[in-house]
Design a protein around this motif. Structure first.
Motif, mmCIF file in Angstrom:
data_model
loop_
_atom_site.group_PDB
_atom_site.id
_atom_site.type_symbol
_atom_site.label_atom_id
_atom_site.label_comp_id
_atom_site.label_asym_id
_atom_site.label_seq_id
_atom_site.Cartn_x
_atom_site.Cartn_y
_atom_site.Cartn_z
ATOM 1 N N UNK A 305 -39.135 -37.462 68.820
ATOM 2 C CA UNK A 305 -39.491 -38.279 69.985
ATOM 3 C C UNK A 305 -38.369 -39.262 70.313
ATOM 4 N N UNK A 306 -37.120 -38.758 70.198
ATOM 5 C CA UNK A 306 -35.944 -39.566 70.497
ATOM 6 C C UNK A 306 -35.668 -39.669 71.980
ATOM 7 N N UNK A 307 -34.425 -39.999 72.328
ATOM 8 C CA UNK A 307 -34.081 -40.289 73.725
ATOM 9 C C UNK A 307 -33.994 -39.040 74.594
ATOM 10 N N UNK A 308 -33.888 -37.850 73.995
ATOM 11 C CA UNK A 308 -33.798 -36.621 74.776
ATOM 12 C C UNK A 308 -32.415 -36.415 75.385
ATOM 13 N N UNK A 309 -32.255 -35.291 76.080
ATOM 14 C CA UNK A 309 -30.958 -34.935 76.672
ATOM 15 C C UNK A 309 -31.132 -34.463 78.106
ATOM 16 N N UNK A 310 -30.101 -34.684 78.925
ATOM 17 C CA UNK A 310 -30.145 -34.205 80.304
ATOM 18 C C UNK A 310 -29.651 -32.760 80.380
ATOM 19 N N UNK A 311 -29.706 -32.170 81.587
ATOM 20 C CA UNK A 311 -29.358 -30.752 81.760
ATOM 21 C C UNK A 311 -27.885 -30.483 81.450
ATOM 22 N N UNK A 312 -27.012 -31.418 81.794
ATOM 23 C CA UNK A 312 -25.577 -31.212 81.563
ATOM 24 C C UNK A 312 -25.282 -31.152 80.072
ATOM 25 N N UNK A 313 -25.871 -32.086 79.311
ATOM 26 C CA UNK A 313 -25.680 -32.094 77.854
ATOM 27 C C UNK A 313 -26.224 -30.813 77.237
ATOM 28 N N UNK A 314 -27.409 -30.390 77.683
ATOM 29 C CA UNK A 314 -28.022 -29.168 77.154
ATOM 30 C C UNK A 314 -27.144 -27.940 77.383
ATOM 31 N N UNK A 315 -26.515 -27.875 78.559
ATOM 32 C CA UNK A 315 -25.716 -26.691 78.895
ATOM 33 C C UNK A 315 -24.452 -26.572 78.039
ATOM 34 N N UNK A 316 -23.988 -27.686 77.449
ATOM 35 C CA UNK A 316 -22.768 -27.663 76.635
ATOM 36 C C UNK A 316 -23.042 -27.923 75.153
ATOM 37 N N UNK A 317 -24.310 -27.942 74.778
ATOM 38 C CA UNK A 317 -24.704 -28.417 73.450
ATOM 39 C C UNK A 317 -24.041 -27.667 72.302
ATOM 40 N N UNK A 318 -23.888 -26.344 72.458
ATOM 41 C CA UNK A 318 -23.349 -25.539 71.364
ATOM 42 C C UNK A 318 -21.854 -25.236 71.523
ATOM 43 N N UNK A 319 -21.217 -25.879 72.503
ATOM 44 C CA UNK A 319 -19.774 -25.676 72.697
ATOM 45 C C UNK A 319 -18.989 -26.415 71.611
ATOM 46 N N UNK A 320 -17.963 -25.778 71.029
ATOM 47 C CA UNK A 320 -17.129 -26.459 70.032
ATOM 48 C C UNK A 320 -16.480 -27.704 70.619
ATOM 49 N N UNK A 321 -16.456 -28.789 69.834
ATOM 50 C CA UNK A 321 -15.829 -30.071 70.169
ATOM 51 C C UNK A 321 -16.572 -30.857 71.243
ATOM 52 N N UNK A 322 -17.737 -30.362 71.713
ATOM 53 C CA UNK A 322 -18.522 -31.146 72.662
ATOM 54 C C UNK A 322 -19.422 -32.100 71.886
ATOM 55 N N UNK A 323 -19.306 -33.393 72.167
ATOM 56 C CA UNK A 323 -20.131 -34.383 71.481
ATOM 57 C C UNK A 323 -20.394 -35.567 72.384
ATOM 58 N N UNK A 324 -21.540 -36.217 72.190
ATOM 59 C CA UNK A 324 -21.869 -37.431 72.918
ATOM 60 C C UNK A 324 -21.757 -38.656 72.005
ATOM 61 N N UNK A 325 -21.330 -38.418 70.765
ATOM 62 C CA UNK A 325 -21.208 -39.513 69.801
ATOM 63 C C UNK A 325 -19.757 -39.975 69.708
ATOM 64 N N UNK A 326 -19.582 -41.265 69.520
ATOM 65 C CA UNK A 326 -18.231 -41.824 69.442
ATOM 66 C C UNK A 326 -17.465 -41.286 68.237
ATOM 67 N N UNK A 327 -18.175 -41.117 67.113
ATOM 68 C CA UNK A 327 -17.510 -40.659 65.894
ATOM 69 C C UNK A 327 -17.783 -39.186 65.588
ATOM 70 N N UNK A 328 -18.364 -38.462 66.545
ATOM 71 C CA UNK A 328 -18.699 -37.054 66.306
ATOM 72 C C UNK A 328 -17.509 -36.125 66.484
ATOM 73 N N UNK A 329 -17.555 -34.990 65.792
ATOM 74 C CA UNK A 329 -16.491 -33.987 65.918
ATOM 75 C C UNK A 329 -16.835 -32.904 66.931
ATOM 76 N N UNK A 330 -18.134 -32.746 67.232
ATOM 77 C CA UNK A 330 -18.545 -31.693 68.158
ATOM 78 C C UNK A 330 -18.562 -30.317 67.525
ATOM 79 N N UNK A 331 -18.538 -30.269 66.172
ATOM 80 C CA UNK A 331 -18.543 -28.971 65.481
ATOM 81 C C UNK A 331 -19.897 -28.640 64.865
ATOM 82 N N UNK A 332 -20.737 -29.650 64.646
ATOM 83 C CA UNK A 332 -22.005 -29.437 63.928
ATOM 84 C C UNK A 332 -22.882 -28.360 64.521
#
Length: 369
Positions: A305-332
């Motif tokens: 029950x967190x903040x959720x995601x918008x459509x743009x974030x969802x469409x790129x969620x599994x792309x390598x190096x895509x992250x919304x976190x300041x310290x994230x790598x986007x690989x997880x």
């Protein structure tokens, strides 16, 4: 029978035949899975099929005979759709654009095609088709290409960096006795430690970008999930949320690489904790893990029950190096996607801003005799 009567009869038969053909084609247009709408040269809506009326969420009777301006003033037309229609109008009239890509409130993708010109005698024909499935296939192919490229790049980087690091390590070990005599053995120790740390980082990057082939073992899903809950309970409490396991009463088994699947689930739960933390300390967080059998698959559902995601974030969620976190790598999540794919499964996600997110991991079920 006179010639006049014969001519009249032939004309009547021709008219009836034409009317039958017209009715046939109108019936086909009305029941197409694509939305179709036709404006005449005066800008009046002369035809709209069932699908288009359904998309606009307005009855066909109340639309037929209206101009575009009257449609925009229609009390049942949502503000969101009014904006889309105005944008299409501007791009069609002023920029002569014939193809428009749109997304609706639910995130579905649509392709709108405009046909006009001499062949339409001044009329404007608009057709809308749902292309969400095609877009998903396109994104999956694009993602797979990026993952393959990432694997090649990471292997090349690892090779190019490891070689000089190995040489540096060897020379430092040769120089270590001389440094010890000078009372600088601590320098040698720090250099060797940092070289080993660099090698570990390279190994982790290489392993994350190109997961190894799964070493599978048949295990009960419940035992795997119980272990994951135990591993995350303490961190969840510190983040002000709880992890709840709602297990299937019927025992379900899967053949998986336990370490890899555990990595995927832990990664999703960690993301859920971050999404809950972003809601603030006053928000009571809850992460639910459920299992269910769906035909030949076991579905592991992880919802928060967190903040959720918008459509743009969802469409790129599994792309390598895509992250919304300041310290994230986007690989997880890109690595998680690859791991599940290597297990002949698939992973999907549904999310709404302010309402939370649900991941579903589907893996082939193992029938126990």
């Amino acid at each position: 029978m006179s010639e006049i009567q014969e001519t009249l009869l032939q004309s009547l038969e021709a008219f009836q035949s034409t009317q039958l053909v017209k009715n046939k084609y109108e019936n086909i247009l009305e029941h197409l899975d694509s939305g179709v709408i036709l404006f005449d040269s005066e800008g009046v809506l002369t035809f709209i099929n069932v699908q288009m009326a359904r998309l606009l969420e307005i009855s066909r009777k109340s639309l037929t005979g209206l101009t575009l301006l009257q449609i925009l003033r229609h009390p049942q037309l949502s503000r969101y759709k009014k904006k889309k229609i105005l944008r299409i109008y501007r791009e069609t009239i002023f920029h002569r654009k014939r193809y428009h890509e749109l997304s609706d409130e639910t995130g579905r993708q649509w392709l709108l095609t405009v046909t006009y010109g001499d062949q339409m005698d001044g009329d404007f024909l608009f057709s809308v088709k749902d292309v969400s499935d095609f877009k998903q296939i396109e994104q999956t192919a694009y993602r797979n290409d990026k993952l393959a490229m990432l694997g090649k790049i990471s292997a090349s980087i690892a090779h190019e960096i490891r070689n000089p690091l190995t040489a540096i390590r060897g020379f430092i070990q040769l120089l270590r006795p001389h440094l010890t005599k000078l009372g600088k053995d601590e320098y040698a120790r720090i250099i060797l430690t940092e070289i080993d740390r660099a090698n570990d980082i390279i190994y982790e990057f290489l392993n994350s970008s190109k997961p190894s082939a799964p070493q599978t073992t048949v295990i009960p899903v419940s035992s795997l999930l119980k272990e994951v809950v135990l591993l995350t309970e303490s961190e969840a409490l510190m983040n002000g949320c709880e992890v709840v396991l709602l297990d299937e009463s019927t025992p379900l088994h899967i053949s998986v690489d336990v370490k890899q699947i555990k990595q995927v689930i832990l990664n999703i739960i960690k993301n859920a904790m971050d999404a809950i933390a972003d809601q603030g300390h006053e928000h009571t967080g809850r992460i639910e893990i459920r299992t269910r059998k769906d035909q030949k698959n076991v579905n592991i559902c992880i919802s928060d029950n967190g903040k959720g995601m918008d459509h743009i974030t969802l469409s790129h969620l599994f792309d390598p190096f895509f992250t919304t976190k300041e310290s994230g790598t986007g690989l997880g999540l890109s690595v998680s996607y690859r791991i599940i794919k290597n297990h002949r499964g698939y992973i999907s996600v549904d999310s709404k801003v302010g309402k939370g997110t649900e991941f579903v991991i589907s893996l082939p079920v193992v029938e126990m005799s």
